[in-house]
Design an enzyme around this catalytic site. Structure first.
Site, short mmCIF file in Angstrom:
data_model
loop_
_atom_site.label_atom_id
_atom_site.label_comp_id
_atom_site.label_asym_id
_atom_site.label_seq_id
_atom_site.Cartn_x
_atom_site.Cartn_y
_atom_site.Cartn_z
N PHE A 89 -28.10 41.71 -65.05
CA PHE A 89 -27.95 42.49 -66.28
C PHE A 89 -27.50 41.58 -67.42
O PHE A 89 -26.72 40.65 -67.20
CB PHE A 89 -26.88 43.58 -66.09
CG PHE A 89 -27.29 44.67 -65.14
CD1 PHE A 89 -27.89 45.83 -65.61
CD2 PHE A 89 -27.07 44.54 -63.78
CE1 PHE A 89 -28.26 46.85 -64.73
CE2 PHE A 89 -27.44 45.55 -62.89
CZ PHE A 89 -28.04 46.70 -63.37
N THR A 102 -29.60 42.87 -58.94
CA THR A 102 -30.16 43.00 -60.28
C THR A 102 -29.29 42.22 -61.26
O THR A 102 -28.06 42.26 -61.18
CB THR A 102 -30.25 44.48 -60.71
OG1 THR A 102 -31.17 45.14 -59.85
CG2 THR A 102 -30.77 44.61 -62.15
#
Lengths: 286, 286
Positions: B183, B181
């Site tokens: 960020f 992921t």
């Protein structure tokens, strides 16, 4: 077996329960007497088509407030199916409640996560009321009635509220009146028919070479042919972090003659390309 | 007031509970001693920054299996903030359960909807086990322990399992090992600092004229400058059905000198453009 060939037509699958917006879309695409098969998840819808329990499917692909329904596009790419049509349905939610429930007593509102997201203003204005995601808008109505706690309502279509005899606590419940969902008609690829006449629309999945300028190079010849890119979506490629697969929709503005050459242009720039369907859009259903 | 200027720094907000992947990302971006503020929703995160309760925020923007987190990008566009950095965190889920629970007894697994979507294979293989969406991966662990029914577990990080003393029933629980992921570090726009040195990355929101070829025309000069379009996402414009706003990420491949001219090129083709941030990516955190 004779029964299989002369018996009733297998139904068209949709995600949701009777009263769902997908059901309205299926009627718009297939006529009001088409047999339909409600399914709990989008994956169940595609499983029904793959197994032959459904002859085709009607699935949402994007909403004008919430954006893309990425799972629908990915299931189309993952299955041996073709896009054969589309329709646009106006989404107009009501707040459906058991008879006798009044707004100050309301504590929970059930609906599909996308419908809840279309009504964020209500939840911001009423912080004591919890949004509870369930699998479908229409299916939320009987759940709210069954809760039987005088504190639970559902966000769904007027039709779903009427089907279950719920009272309507509020109308035009979404944040924005311009709330439309586009649905695709999906058929087994083996039944792909001849492309329709004008206006042609094409839905394409492709991967481009992972190098600077690849997308600009791929789109320029398409634009030069006067073919309009009406939508682009990038989706991750599993196992290749931060590389993307594109979903493109092209619309020819004249007689549809330019569509196939534009797809051929794109294919030359792509490392992989699949035409998911060439079809004629139906008029919007308000 | 002196206390406001000499007192402790306001914390950085993130969505989730201690043990969340967002917390790891915040530590990667701000150091292991940075004060943090866990928030229930992404909207709460941006509210905390707007009200001054948080000095900045760390929010997920895309995952290599699930794709974009569209709400994050829309909240950035809707607020007076700037993107000041990014980091990439490997997502490696475990199945965390109360001590004594064994897999055959398992009936419910709680986690964030995106984490549940990253583990679809498990739920397909175990149709009797229900996936239950909750607000956060790490927050799912104490909920599963509190259920106290010997049938409920959670999908979360190893760190979240350890924090709450849960046993680990299964490791590497996601469908695909390449699960990352990305960020973003989001700061109030008033604190936007000078752009960093090489390599420059820019995040931009723009709308193009609604006419054929607009996207190809906008991207071609960017590519000609050797600036790479690393990501494109189209999002609906509320009130203008089937028109789109684009989120673009550009990366300069040399000394970052070409980035601003490329943005200027884009701005000439756009009907509206906002630079959400120019920043230097941090190395991936595995």
């Amino acid at each position: 077996m004779d029964a299989a060939t002369t018996g009733p037509v297998a139904p068209a699958a949709y995600q949701g329960a009777p009263g769902a917006y997908s059901e309205s879309a299926a009627w718009a695409l297939l006529g009001p007497n088409a047999p339909l098969l409600p399914c709990v998840t989008l994956r169940d819808v595609f499983d029904a088509v793959a197994s032959g329990r459904a002859s085709q499917a009607v699935v949402p692909v994007e909403n004008t407030l919430a954006g893309a329904v990425p799972e629908a596009a990915e299931l189309i790419v993952a299955h041996d199916v073709a896009v054969a049509g589309e329709t646009i349905v106006q989404i107009d939610h009501v707040l459906a409640a058991p008879n006798g429930l009044r707004l100050p007593a309301l504590r929970r509102v059930l609906s599909h996560p996308v419908a809840l997201a279309q009504c964020t203003r209500f939840f911001q204005d009423h912080p004591a009321i919890t949004a509870v995601p369930v699998f479908d808008t229409a299916g939320a109505v009987p759940l709210a009635l069954a809760a039987d706690d005088h504190a639970t309502a559902a966000i769904a279509s007027r039709r779903a509220a009427a089907l279950h005899g719920a009272q309507i606590l509020a109308e035009g419940f979404q944040d924005h009146v311009e709330n439309w969902t586009r649905f695709l008609l999906v058929t087994p690829a083996s039944e792909r028919s001849a492309p329709p006449v004008w206006p042609h629309k094409a839905m394409i999945a492709c991967r481009l070479r992972h190098e600077p300028g690849a997308l600009a190079r791929a789109l320029t010849p398409v634009a030069a042919r006067g073919v309009n890119l009406t939508r682009i979506e990038s989706r991750p490629i599993h196992g290749r972090p931060f590389e993307y697969q594109f979903l493109l929709e092209l619309q020819a503005d004249r007689d549809g003659q330019d569509l196939q050459p534009a797809i051929d242009d794109l294919a030359r720039e792509a490392s992989w390309l699949r035409v998911l369907g060439i079809f004629t859009p139906a008029p919007p259903l308000a």
